[in-house]
Design an enzyme around this catalytic site. Structure first.
Site, short mmCIF file in Angstrom:
data_model
loop_
_atom_site.label_atom_id
_atom_site.label_comp_id
_atom_site.label_asym_id
_atom_site.label_seq_id
_atom_site.Cartn_x
_atom_site.Cartn_y
_atom_site.Cartn_z
N HIS A 10 0.90 -1.17 0.15
CA HIS A 10 -0.27 0.00 0.03
C HIS A 10 0.77 1.27 -0.05
CE1 HIS A 10 -3.13 -2.84 0.81
NE2 HIS A 10 -2.89 -3.12 1.76
N HIS B 229 -6.64 -4.67 -1.46
CA HIS B 229 -6.01 -5.89 -1.17
C HIS B 229 -6.06 -6.95 -2.60
CE1 HIS B 229 -6.64 -4.68 2.97
NE2 HIS B 229 -5.06 -4.93 3.14
#
Lengths: 206, 333
Positions: free
Chosen positions: B57, B219
């Site tokens: 991320h 995700h």
């Protein structure tokens, strides 16, 4: 075989590590369908760390073995599986403190306490499409048996069937829950790793 | 799989080694267990802000460690929550005697691991509070799911709480402020392409050339709705309308508007989305007081965007404008 002792427990953990490693890609594929595709890799990494740990520092008794397994999984798996499986084995360690042998009912009680820890932490109910759906019937099957070998074999068979039976369920916990209806038709990866764990247990107690 | 990596199993460690080399002036990185901590120790009496989550991320969270934001961050494996021992060691390393505030995105694994770490730190006599982010309106039925996901609001939360901690706010005050921010912000995202987790080697889902996924998480998991691809203006509306109606934001209010890139979308496209998002906010009678446009909470190389709106007052705007000096966010210094 009538009693579960340190040698069976060590055989169980080693067989489980081998089986998780051999099935890692399959577990990750199941997870990719309804989660984020890392269950196999995470569990394989954790069980490899466990094997290394118990080889380098052989535990003296059941409690020490399970505590070591739990702590190692906790610090190496990550995700939700780390605290869930880590907490499960830590609870097994607490419950088997001072015990050198467990019969089928005793082992079922110890595993049941581990299941309790998973349910406290994960707050999953039966039917939520989680590892709980395989753990409950498998432990019940073992508890109903008088013979350890037959009981663990029955538990393994039950866990396998229960994991398969998670496919039509709607996921209500974990990342799969975000898919809503789209989670239907896929088996839960956690229930499948539980099935591998019980197959390894049956192998160690045969 | 085409990636600029050496080996899938080395991705997180080698990226941290690169961060250490690039930002040695301000960051210290521990490799066993993994955590990133400010090189200048937390000032005595300042609450330490600790966050963490799966890797993939970036720049969140390690890129937000520094003056005016986080004191420490724990990177997990790609898309996998870090472990309690990392959070415990990071908390101990960052603690300046005034306690530790954990900033946790609402994912089952993250919440369980941070809970365990908080217990371990409390056993050492360190005061710990946790603030959750769960701003993703794409999770419609939060009663029967693991609850809403923490997404874009996390970046704004870390900036605002970091500024408040720097000004000397205590642990209870930061917890209350964090809860207020949590209740005042909403987000939603979409993807044009999936992403590939290095050790899996193939995309996490399939999207045809003429399809997009709306309500995506961070995700690589599929979203709620797969729809035909649309123009940027329509996409902005698809994201902004559910975000604005959920809180709901009311005419006359002031907001911080954050248009985020998922990792594979260029800034030129993000500005096209921002243009329409700001127009929609104005149409709802909202004043966009501050904005942030760029890729700050990503999903590897996924192409797509998310929008976050945070209702703000003068207090929050003051905290937003306060100096920040981290590898990824820097102004006023």
């Amino acid at each position: 075989m009538s009693a579960f002792s340190l040698s069976q427990a060590l055989a169980w953990i080693k067989a489980a590590a081998q089986s998780i490693d051999a099935n890692a890609a399959h577990l990750s594929e199941l997870d990719a369908a309804i989660g984020d595709g890392d269950h196999g890799a995470n569990m394989a990494r954790g069980m490899a760390a466990v094997t290394k740990k118990i080889d380098s520092a052989p535990p003296a008794d059941l409690a020490a073995l399970f505590k070591s397994v739990g702590m190692t999984l906790l610090s190496s798996v990550g995700g939700a599986s780390g605290p869930l499986y880590g907490g499960f084995f830590l609870e097994l360690g607490k419950q088997s403190a001072g015990k050198t042998e467990l019969d089928a009912a005793g082992l079922a009680a110890v595993l049941g306490a581990g299941l309790g820890d998973i349910r406290r932490r994960g707050k999953a109910e039966p039917g939520d499409k989680t590892m709980v759906d395989a753990l409950i019937p498998a432990i019940d099957a073992l508890a109903a048996a008088s013979d350890l070998a037959q009981g663990t074999a029955k538990a393994a068979e039950t866990a396998r069937a229960a994991a398969t039976a998670t496919a039509p369920m709607l996921a209500r916990k974990g990342r799969a829950s975000y898919l809503g209806e789209r989670s239907i038709g896929h088996q839960d990866p956690g229930a499948n790793s539980v099935a591998l764990l019980f197959a390894a247990l049956a192998q160690a107690c045969a | 799989m085409k990636k600029l990596i050496n080996a899938p199993e080395d991705v997180v460690r080698e990226a941290l080694e690169g961060m250490q080399a690039a930002h040695a002036d301000r960051l210290r990185i521990c490799f066993d267990p993994f955590y990133v901590v400010r090189k200048d120790a937390t000032a005595k009496g300042k609450v330490a802000l600790v966050s963490g989550g799966g890797s993939g991320h970036e720049p969140m969270h390690g890129g937000f460690v520094g003056y005016g934001m986080l004191d420490a961050a724990c990177p997990g494996h790609v898309f996998t929550s870090p472990t309690p021992d990392q959070m415990y060691e990071a908390g101990k390393a960052a603690n300046g005697g005034a306690g530790v505030l954990q900033i946790v995105k609402n994912y089952t694994g993250d919440v369980m691991n941070f809970d365990m770490a908080a217990d371990m730190l409390r056993d050492e006599g360190i005061a710990v509070e946790s603030v959750l982010t769960d701003d993703d309106v794409a999770v419609e039925d939060s009663l029967y799911t693991a609850g809403r996901r923490g997404v874009g609001l996390t970046v704004l939360m870390e900036k605002l709480l970091g500024a408040a901690a720097e000004k000397g706010m205590d642990l209870a005050g930061l917890k209350a402020l964090g809860d207020r921010i949590r209740a005042s912000g909403r987000s939603m995202g979409m993807a044009l392409t999936p992403c590939t987790v290095p050790h899996l080697g193939k995309p996490s889902f399939e999207l045809a050339e003429n399809e997009m996924e709306v309500g995506i998480g961070i995700h690589g998991e599929p979203g709620r709705h797969r729809v035909p691809i649309a123009k940027a203006d329509e996409v902005a509306a698809m994201l902004m309308e559910p975000v604005l109606s959920d809180l709901p934001f009311k005419a006359g209010e002031s907001i911080i508007l954050f248009v985020n890139g998922m990792g594979g979308t260029p800034l030129i496209e993000l500005y096209i989305v921002y243009r329409k998002a700001a127009e929609i906010a104005a149409k709802h009678g909202l004043t966009v007081s501050r904005s942030l446009v760029g890729s700050y909470i990503t999903s590897l190389e996924m192409a797509g965007t998310s929008v976050t709106a945070l209702r703000c007052d003068d207090t929050l705007l003051g905290l937003w404008d306060a100096p920040v000096n981290t590898p990824a966010l820097r102004w006023g210094v």
